[in-house]
Design a protein around this motif. Sequence first.
Motif, short mmCIF file in Angstrom:
data_model
loop_
_atom_site.label_atom_id
_atom_site.label_comp_id
_atom_site.label_asym_id
_atom_site.label_seq_id
_atom_site.Cartn_x
_atom_site.Cartn_y
_atom_site.Cartn_z
N SER A 42 0.82 -1.21 0.00
CA SER A 42 0.00 0.00 0.00
C SER A 42 0.86 1.27 0.00
O SER A 42 0.39 2.33 -0.42
CB SER A 42 -0.94 0.02 1.21
N LEU B 242 -3.11 3.48 -5.94
CA LEU B 242 -3.88 2.77 -4.91
C LEU B 242 -5.07 2.05 -5.53
O LEU B 242 -5.40 0.93 -5.13
CB LEU B 242 -4.36 3.76 -3.85
N TYR C 81 -5.60 -1.89 -5.37
CA TYR C 81 -6.85 -2.27 -4.70
C TYR C 81 -7.63 -3.27 -5.55
O TYR C 81 -8.08 -4.31 -5.06
CB TYR C 81 -7.67 -1.01 -4.46
N MET D 209 -6.42 0.47 2.07
CA MET D 209 -6.31 1.22 0.82
C MET D 209 -7.47 2.18 0.63
O MET D 209 -7.29 3.32 0.18
CB MET D 209 -6.21 0.25 -0.36
#
Length: 229
Positions: free
Chosen positions: A17, A33, A37, A76
């Motif tokens: 992350s 991100l 994700y 996240m």
Amino acid sequence: MDLLIIFIWIAVITLFSTFGAWYAKKYNKPDGLMGMYVGFVLISNIIAYKIVEFNFGIITFYATAATLVFSVTFLMVDTVNEKFGRKEAQKMILIAFVSQIAVAFFIYISIILKPAPFWQDQEMFAKLMGTAPRLMIASWISFLISENINAYLFAKIKVLTKGKYLWIRNAFSSLPAMLVDSVIFVTIAFYGTSQPILQLIIGVSVIKWIVGIIDIPFMYLNRYIMYKK
């Protein structure tokens, strides 16, 4: 699985992350991100078929292999929420949801396509990948509900605390959402099978909470990376 190894795995998985946080700092966009994700969510749907043992010495829990990976998705969402706001976090959730539908469709096509006469693994392939659609349907429902609960609570607590106490909004948004996700996902994914539903709900929830607590320092690290001069 040894306790120390569990903590090391959680830390290593969570470290991914920080790339998204660095990307957000460098380009002022949540794309990094978002990409990670979506990747975490999709792989979680596939590896959730395997049930693994988490041995803490005095007590043992059972959860899906995806639990460690999927738990980090809440971090996240919180990281995007912290930097870019609730709307961007919900946009990320929507993209991941549509991606799951696409993957389920592609898996279905791959199963029904006629195999080559010299390829002998169709039965094994169908058995392994054939569980993915059910797991994904369970994931879609639990995912949409829990991730939006997480995004809402994080934004709400941030307003109530006037932007202070990051750990409070990180913990009290993620932990309730994780419980909701576990109950819905395990019930839909394994109802009617030989798997122990209640035992899995407890195991998945506990492991997610452990990940959520360990992730709190990483939330501070991500914020430091995104806002440092």
